[in-house]
Design a protein around this motif. Structure first.
Motif, PDB file in Angstrom:
ATOM      1  N   UNK A  76     -37.853 -10.887 -25.964  1.00  0.00           N
ATOM      2  CA  UNK A  76     -37.950 -12.278 -25.517  1.00  0.00           C
ATOM      3  C   UNK A  76     -37.355 -13.289 -26.496  1.00  0.00           C
ATOM      4  N   UNK A  77     -37.196 -12.916 -27.748  1.00  0.00           N
ATOM      5  CA  UNK A  77     -36.710 -13.873 -28.748  1.00  0.00           C
ATOM      6  C   UNK A  77     -35.313 -13.527 -29.261  1.00  0.00           C
ATOM      7  N   UNK A  78     -34.562 -12.756 -28.477  1.00  0.00           N
ATOM      8  CA  UNK A  78     -33.238 -12.300 -28.900  1.00  0.00           C
ATOM      9  C   UNK A  78     -32.306 -13.434 -29.310  1.00  0.00           C
ATOM     10  N   UNK A  79     -32.466 -14.576 -28.709  1.00  0.00           N
ATOM     11  CA  UNK A  79     -31.542 -15.673 -29.009  1.00  0.00           C
ATOM     12  C   UNK A  79     -31.683 -16.185 -30.445  1.00  0.00           C
ATOM     13  N   UNK A  80     -32.745 -15.760 -31.141  1.00  0.00           N
ATOM     14  CA  UNK A  80     -32.965 -16.199 -32.521  1.00  0.00           C
ATOM     15  C   UNK A  80     -32.545 -15.152 -33.546  1.00  0.00           C
ATOM     16  N   UNK A  81     -31.853 -14.105 -33.120  1.00  0.00           N
ATOM     17  CA  UNK A  81     -31.526 -13.001 -34.017  1.00  0.00           C
ATOM     18  C   UNK A  81     -30.716 -13.470 -35.229  1.00  0.00           C
ATOM     19  N   UNK A  82     -29.827 -14.427 -35.059  1.00  0.00           N
ATOM     20  CA  UNK A  82     -29.020 -14.886 -36.185  1.00  0.00           C
ATOM     21  C   UNK A  82     -29.778 -15.883 -37.056  1.00  0.00           C
ATOM     22  N   UNK A 114     -35.305  -3.857 -24.133  1.00  0.00           N
ATOM     23  CA  UNK A 114     -34.463  -4.121 -22.969  1.00  0.00           C
ATOM     24  C   UNK A 114     -32.972  -4.244 -23.261  1.00  0.00           C
ATOM     25  N   UNK A 115     -32.589  -4.821 -24.382  1.00  0.00           N
ATOM     26  CA  UNK A 115     -31.155  -5.068 -24.600  1.00  0.00           C
ATOM     27  C   UNK A 115     -30.524  -3.951 -25.422  1.00  0.00           C
ATOM     28  N   UNK A 116     -29.271  -3.683 -25.135  1.00  0.00           N
ATOM     29  CA  UNK A 116     -28.534  -2.634 -25.831  1.00  0.00           C
ATOM     30  C   UNK A 116     -28.420  -2.905 -27.332  1.00  0.00           C
ATOM     31  N   UNK A 117     -28.045  -4.138 -27.764  1.00  0.00           N
ATOM     32  CA  UNK A 117     -27.959  -4.387 -29.209  1.00  0.00           C
ATOM     33  C   UNK A 117     -29.299  -4.162 -29.933  1.00  0.00           C
ATOM     34  N   UNK A 118     -30.398  -4.529 -29.303  1.00  0.00           N
ATOM     35  CA  UNK A 118     -31.696  -4.305 -29.932  1.00  0.00           C
ATOM     36  C   UNK A 118     -32.048  -2.823 -29.960  1.00  0.00           C
ATOM     37  N   UNK A 119     -31.622  -2.090 -28.943  1.00  0.00           N
ATOM     38  CA  UNK A 119     -31.837  -0.632 -28.966  1.00  0.00           C
ATOM     39  C   UNK A 119     -31.080   0.000 -30.127  1.00  0.00           C
ATOM     40  N   UNK A 120     -29.879  -0.500 -30.403  1.00  0.00           N
ATOM     41  CA  UNK A 120     -29.103   0.001 -31.546  1.00  0.00           C
ATOM     42  C   UNK A 120     -29.858  -0.268 -32.847  1.00  0.00           C
ATOM     43  N   UNK A 121     -30.435  -1.465 -32.970  1.00  0.00           N
ATOM     44  CA  UNK A 121     -31.250  -1.785 -34.154  1.00  0.00           C
ATOM     45  C   UNK A 121     -32.411  -0.808 -34.295  1.00  0.00           C
ATOM     46  N   UNK A 122     -33.062  -0.503 -33.180  1.00  0.00           N
ATOM     47  CA  UNK A 122     -34.196   0.426 -33.204  1.00  0.00           C
ATOM     48  C   UNK A 122     -33.731   1.817 -33.619  1.00  0.00           C
ATOM     49  N   UNK A 123     -32.590   2.245 -33.115  1.00  0.00           N
ATOM     50  CA  UNK A 123     -32.050   3.555 -33.501  1.00  0.00           C
ATOM     51  C   UNK A 123     -31.751   3.589 -35.000  1.00  0.00           C
ATOM     52  N   UNK A 124     -31.134   2.518 -35.513  1.00  0.00           N
ATOM     53  CA  UNK A 124     -30.815   2.469 -36.939  1.00  0.00           C
ATOM     54  C   UNK A 124     -32.076   2.462 -37.805  1.00  0.00           C
ATOM     55  N   UNK A 125     -33.133   1.816 -37.318  1.00  0.00           N
ATOM     56  CA  UNK A 125     -34.378   1.759 -38.079  1.00  0.00           C
ATOM     57  C   UNK A 125     -35.306   2.936 -37.866  1.00  0.00           C
ATOM     58  N   UNK A 126     -34.955   3.826 -36.936  1.00  0.00           N
ATOM     59  CA  UNK A 126     -35.838   4.946 -36.586  1.00  0.00           C
ATOM     60  C   UNK A 126     -36.166   5.895 -37.739  1.00  0.00           C
ATOM     61  N   UNK A 127     -35.206   6.278 -38.584  1.00  0.00           N
ATOM     62  CA  UNK A 127     -35.589   7.176 -39.684  1.00  0.00           C
ATOM     63  C   UNK A 127     -36.658   6.573 -40.601  1.00  0.00           C
ATOM     64  N   UNK A 128     -36.485   5.307 -40.960  1.00  0.00           N
ATOM     65  CA  UNK A 128     -37.484   4.646 -41.805  1.00  0.00           C
ATOM     66  C   UNK A 128     -38.812   4.501 -41.064  1.00  0.00           C
ATOM     67  N   UNK A 129     -38.749   4.144 -39.785  1.00  0.00           N
ATOM     68  CA  UNK A 129     -39.965   4.006 -38.981  1.00  0.00           C
ATOM     69  C   UNK A 129     -40.707   5.333 -38.891  1.00  0.00           C
ATOM     70  N   UNK A 130     -39.967   6.423 -38.691  1.00  0.00           N
ATOM     71  CA  UNK A 130     -40.578   7.745 -38.601  1.00  0.00           C
ATOM     72  C   UNK A 130     -41.265   8.113 -39.911  1.00  0.00           C
ATOM     73  N   UNK A 131     -40.601   7.821 -41.053  1.00  0.00           N
ATOM     74  CA  UNK A 131     -41.211   8.117 -42.360  1.00  0.00           C
ATOM     75  C   UNK A 131     -42.462   7.287 -42.590  1.00  0.00           C
ATOM     76  N   UNK A 132     -42.418   6.007 -42.210  1.00  0.00           N
ATOM     77  CA  UNK A 132     -43.597   5.149 -42.364  1.00  0.00           C
ATOM     78  C   UNK A 132     -44.740   5.616 -41.476  1.00  0.00           C
TER      79      UNK A 132
END
Length: 137
Positions: A76-82, A114-132
């Protein structure tokens, strides 16, 4: 202070399995529609004479609740990503970590973003998230 008729438009959803729904989600949605005015005067002074839910910061076992907050930020707050890139980095790691800790599967977590760019962020953060998540268990 908020008008009662406005508060009634933004009720907490009835979600089983969580103890509370993050208030900031409701306030963010309300802020998209209504003008907010701030005043620089104390309207209330709280005196804390004992330990209670307000004074103790117990963040353990809030995985289900935090999951909704992280998902709200990414969806919902994607417009504030920058404007707030660090908040989105935290949310991309947090949604996966708290999703795993609350018993969700990877596929469900990715579908909830919901958004593809945010899914990419989640994929990139997944290894750290899994370790945490593993460290927390």
């Amino acid at each position: 202070m908020t008008r009662t008729e406005v508060l009634r438009q933004y009720l907490n959803p009835n979600i089983t399995g969580i103890r509370f729904y993050p208030e900031s989600i409701i306030w963010d949605k309300m802020g998209e529609k209504y003008l907010t005015r701030y005043i620089n005067e104390p309207l209330r002074i709280l005196y804390s004479d004992q330990v209670n839910a307000t004074t103790v910061k117990n963040v353990n076992n809030r995985y289900r609740e935090n999951y909704y907050l992280w998902r709200h930020i990414l969806n919902d707050l994607r417009k504030y990503v920058f404007n707030e890139p660090l908040m989105f980095a935290k949310a991309s790691i947090g949604v996966m970590r708290d999703g795993l800790l609350s018993g969700r599967r990877y596929g469900q977590i990715f579908r909830d973003v919901e958004s593809f760019p945010c899914r990419i962020l989640v994929i990139l953060g997944s290894p750290l998230a899994w370790m945490l998540a593993k460290k927390t268990k």
